[in-house]
Design an enzyme around this catalytic site. Structure first.
Site, PDB file in Angstrom:
ATOM      1  N   GLY A  65       0.805  -1.216   0.000  1.00 21.33           N
ATOM      2  CA  GLY A  65       0.000   0.000   0.000  1.00 21.33           C
ATOM      3  C   GLY A  65       0.840   1.268   0.000  1.00 21.33           C
ATOM      4  N   THR A  66       1.955   1.251   0.721  1.00 22.59           N
ATOM      5  CA  THR A  66       2.790   2.450   0.781  1.00 22.59           C
ATOM      6  C   THR A  66       3.286   2.849  -0.603  1.00 22.59           C
ATOM      7  OG1 THR A  66       3.489   2.091   3.072  1.00 22.59           O
ATOM      8  CG2 THR A  66       4.962   3.375   1.673  1.00 22.59           C
ATOM      9  N   ASN A 144      -7.549   4.198   9.132  1.00 25.39           N
ATOM     10  CA  ASN A 144      -6.899   3.051   9.762  1.00 25.39           C
ATOM     11  C   ASN A 144      -6.881   3.121  11.280  1.00 25.39           C
ATOM     12  OD1 ASN A 144      -5.026   5.257   8.869  1.00 25.39           O
ATOM     13  ND2 ASN A 144      -3.628   4.179  10.225  1.00 25.39           N
ATOM     14  N   GLN A 175      -7.610  -0.204   3.936  1.00 25.18           N
ATOM     15  CA  GLN A 175      -8.446  -0.716   5.033  1.00 25.18           C
ATOM     16  C   GLN A 175      -9.878  -1.007   4.567  1.00 25.18           C
ATOM     17  OE1 GLN A 175      -7.400  -1.652   7.889  1.00 25.18           O
ATOM     18  NE2 GLN A 175      -5.414  -0.653   8.127  1.00 25.18           N
ATOM     19  N   SER A 195      -3.458  -3.448  -0.370  1.00 20.28           N
ATOM     20  CA  SER A 195      -2.339  -4.209   0.192  1.00 20.28           C
ATOM     21  C   SER A 195      -2.793  -5.619   0.532  1.00 20.28           C
ATOM     22  CB  SER A 195      -1.818  -3.511   1.457  1.00 20.28           C
ATOM     23  OG  SER A 195      -0.782  -4.271   2.045  1.00 20.28           O
ATOM     24  N   HIS A 197      -1.379  -7.878   2.757  1.00 17.74           N
ATOM     25  CA  HIS A 197      -1.275  -8.424   4.118  1.00 17.74           C
ATOM     26  C   HIS A 197      -2.412  -7.967   5.026  1.00 17.74           C
ATOM     27  CE1 HIS A 197       0.441  -5.095   6.703  1.00 17.74           C
ATOM     28  NE2 HIS A 197       0.670  -4.580   5.508  1.00 17.74           N
ATOM     29  N   THR A 234      11.676  -6.702 -11.349  1.00 21.10           N
ATOM     30  CA  THR A 234      11.168  -8.044 -11.617  1.00 21.10           C
ATOM     31  C   THR A 234       9.952  -8.345 -10.754  1.00 21.10           C
ATOM     32  OG1 THR A 234      13.408  -8.782 -12.147  1.00 21.10           O
ATOM     33  CG2 THR A 234      11.786 -10.494 -11.652  1.00 21.10           C
ATOM     34  N   CYS A 328       2.582   1.962  11.566  1.00 17.61           N
ATOM     35  CA  CYS A 328       3.616   2.701  10.828  1.00 17.61           C
ATOM     36  C   CYS A 328       4.067   3.963  11.550  1.00 17.61           C
ATOM     37  CB  CYS A 328       3.091   3.060   9.432  1.00 17.61           C
ATOM     38  SG  CYS A 328       2.708   1.612   8.421  1.00 17.61           S
TER      39      CYS A 328
END
Length: 379
Positions: A65-66, A144, A175, A195, A197, A234, A328
């Protein structure tokens, strides 16, 4: 000691669908191994696109996401007279990048929020008036820390109806994916971030959606030209397949609707119990048992006289994982999101974030309530 996990907003428990075996070849190689990997990668892209209701060619795999937030933001450095507007409650991956851009000469404006932590049409109109040259706006879908859900379609309409230069509208939907109903194909956004995770997939993989008409976006990252030149490097085929698996399992619209209903029921019980505790304050205070202004997966609450870090540590010792806000920015001694809502000083530092996931149960909620009650007896 049994452990009870209530920090799903930081990262979700791993899903069995999130770890898969895939072809090892480099998707850019021309031999059989490379072509096989390319086929797996493009298949994963198509599966993700189907869940989101967008075209596969509009999706780019990123590291998370970042990076999905940073790529469109950094593109402003290659535009003349760029002016950026962000909401006051954005994740640090948007807010901190915006401050860097400001230091490099980009005009930056802030969209205030109401007491419930949501951007309103009124606060957005005020911000637009203060920064008439706005060319880029970032408004997250679900906060978040508080779970505040923004009315993205209504806010986009305000921006589109404004006279002036066209505005690229980006939304951090990290989120939101798999948690609240999404329909980005109809929201008239230009880009959005996701994201893996947060929905049980591995770390290090995310998605950037760029609407086709917005793909004139210039990017700073250059290299081998992978991912249409939007994100060179890659590709991580295994992680791409993993996020596709997780999205099919957890982000399909009917699954999201069912999960939302179950999460709402559990959260209603938690909110009623917390409201009955003498020293507990819900953040915001007017959050209702079932309240569609907020995601039923995230809750912020404070306990009078107890710093959030102390309460989180006491709960950890009792077997419950919660947090004081975004992982974060967990080392910061400020709570910018709560301050933007008008909550200042000690009260903002008393807040803890409780977040649940698809395997959370009512039994977990009842044990959490009991643990908080015991802690309040001694602190």
């Amino acid at each position: 000691m049994d452990r009870h996990y209530f920090d799903w907003a930081a990262t979700a428990l791993p899903s069995e669908a999130g770890f898969v075996t895939t072809p090892f070849g480099n998707p850019s190689s021309q031999h059989l191994e490379g072509r096989t990997a390319r086929l797996a990668l493009e298949n994963a892209r198509s599966r993700c696109a189907k869940i989101l209701g967008v075209q596969p060619k509009e999706l780019y795999f990123t590291s998370g996401g970042t990076e999905s937030n940073a790529i469109p933001l950094h593109s402003l450095l290659l535009r003349k007279n760029a002016a950026l507007l962000i909401s006051a409650v954005e994740h640090p991956s948007v807010g901190e990048n915006a401050l860097i851009l400001e230091r490099l000469g980009i005009s930056l404006g802030c969209i205030g929020v109401e007491k419930d932590g949501r951007v309103s049409e009124k606060t957005l109109e005020t911000a637009l008036a203060r920064l008439p040259g706005t060319r880029f706006a970032a408004i997250m879908g679900v906060n978040n820390e508080t779970g505040a859900v923004m009315d993205i379609p209504a806010l986009v309409k305000v921006i589109r109806n404004r006279k002036g230069p066209p505005v690229h509208i980006h939304s951090d939907l990290v989120q939101a994916l798999g948690k609240v109903p999404l329909d980005i194909s109809r929201w008239d956004l230009d880009s959005a971030s996701f994201s893996a995770h947060k929905i049980g997939g591995p770390r290090g993989i995310g998605l950037l959606w760029l609407r086709r008409t917005a793909q004139s976006l210039e990017v700073l990252g250059v290299g081998g030209g992978q991912e249409g030149g939007i994100r060179p490097g890659t590709e991580n085929t295994a992680a791409a397949c993993a996020i596709a698996d997780c999205m099919e399992r957890l982000a399909e619209p009917r699954t999201v609707q069912a999960g939302y209903a179950a999460a709402s029921e559990r959260w209603a019980a938690l909110i009623r119990a917390l409201r009955g505790l003498d020293r507990c304050t819900l953040i915001p205070e007017d959050r209702r048992d079932e309240d569609d202004r907020f995601s039923p997966w995230i809750l912020q609450a404070g306990f009078r006289g107890i710093p959030g870090e102390v309460m989180a540590r006491a709960l950890d010792d009792a077997g419950f994982a919660v947090s004081t806000g975004s992982a974060c920015s967990s080392r910061e001694q400020r709570r910018p999101v709560l301050e933007a809502m008008g909550i200042k000083g000690d009260q903002s530092l008393e807040g803890i974030r409780i977040s649940q996931g698809w395997s959370s149960s009512m039994d977990d909620i009842e044990k959490l309530i009991a643990a908080i009650g015991k802690i309040l007896e001694v602190l």
